[in-house]
Design a protein around this motif. Structure first.
Motif, mmCIF file in Angstrom:
data_model
loop_
_atom_site.group_PDB
_atom_site.id
_atom_site.type_symbol
_atom_site.label_atom_id
_atom_site.label_comp_id
_atom_site.label_asym_id
_atom_site.label_seq_id
_atom_site.Cartn_x
_atom_site.Cartn_y
_atom_site.Cartn_z
ATOM 1 N N ALA A 221 1.016 -1.263 -0.050
ATOM 2 C CA ALA A 221 0.086 -0.025 0.131
ATOM 3 C C ALA A 221 0.763 1.271 0.185
ATOM 4 C CB ALA A 221 -0.726 -0.141 1.306
ATOM 5 N N ARG A 223 3.375 1.692 -1.438
ATOM 6 C CA ARG A 223 4.094 1.870 -2.747
ATOM 7 C C ARG A 223 3.016 1.998 -3.921
ATOM 8 N NH1 ARG A 223 7.184 -0.585 0.459
ATOM 9 N NH2 ARG A 223 9.541 -0.500 0.206
ATOM 10 N N GLY A 224 1.946 2.355 -3.464
ATOM 11 C CA GLY A 224 0.567 2.490 -4.215
ATOM 12 C C GLY A 224 0.282 1.088 -5.032
ATOM 13 N N ALA A 225 0.600 0.036 -4.475
ATOM 14 C CA ALA A 225 -0.011 -1.490 -5.120
ATOM 15 C C ALA A 225 -0.662 -2.166 -3.885
ATOM 16 C CB ALA A 225 1.397 -2.166 -5.404
#
Length: 229
Positions: A221, A223-225
């Motif tokens: 999260a 890392r935007g994933a």
């Protein structure tokens, strides 16, 4: 990248295995035999859940060790490197214990005829329709993924080629799948295995890997994933 499966394997083979085998052997002798109050089997059979879990989890763990050392050399992020080191160190030592039990029991490290990977669990192995973590395992065994959660050869090649944040995200996603498969296997042993020390190890794996699953979800999260659907 400088990491290689061969290098990772050499590290795993040499990492505290001697002490792990000594402790595992002593514990198993005490646990696998009867306590003197009543007769009982001295060792599990080759087709037992105890032996099957030891064989399969040793293979499962080895891949986790290899992936961890690949990403450790593919990123400078200290949080990911620390997690990778912890996974590699823990699972290499547990692998030594599992293989040590098989040696102590005088059992082969390959499955007996007619029993493939996961054959000791209810429903057994890859049926072609099994799912894990939302992912169909159908066809994955043809690309080297022998058990639920294991990465395929193609996925390992992608991880080996990735760098920086791309490597971090792919590692966290692959290791999330890997841990989910490992947790399912460990729960299977906790419910089916008969050697007390092995049951305790399996339950400990469930708790430790579930904690790492929560940590990896947070790291993804950040890392935007997210874990793979």
């Amino acid at each position: 990248m400088s990491a290689s499966p061969a290098r990772c394997t050499r590290w795993a083979a040499g990492s505290a295995v001697t002490l792990a085998l000594l402790f595992a052997g002593a514990a198993t002798v005490a646990s696998a035999r009867s306590d003197g109050a009543a007769p009982g089997p001295r060792t599990p059979s080759a087709r037992s859940a105890d032996a099957g879990f030891a064989r399969d989890m040793a293979v499962h763990h080895q891949q986790a060790v290899e992936m961890s050392f690949v990403v450790r050399d593919g990123t400078r992020d200290e949080d990911v490197r620390r997690l990778a080191y912890d996974i590699a160190n823990t699972q290499a030592n547990q692998r030594g214990m599992l293989l040590g039990w098989l040696d102590l029991w005088g059992l082969p490290k390959t499955a007996p005829d007619g029993q493939g990977p996961m054959g000791w669990m209810p429903g057994g192995g890859h049926s072609g329709h099994d799912t894990h973590g939302g992912h169909s395992t159908q066809g994955k065994e043809r690309d080297g993924a022998l058990m639920p959660g294991m990465a395929t050869r193609t996925e390992l090649e992608r991880l080996d080629e990735a760098e920086g944040e791309q490597a971090e995200i792919l590692f966290l996603q692959l290791m999330t799948d890997h841990h989910e498969g490992g947790v399912a296997m460990a729960r299977g042993c906790a419910g089916q295995c008969t050697v007390p020390v092995e049951k305790r190890l399996a339950q400990g794996m469930v708790e430790a890997q579930q904690s790492e699953l929560d940590l990896m979800a947070d790291m993804l999260a950040a890392r935007g994933a997210a874990p793979r659907p």
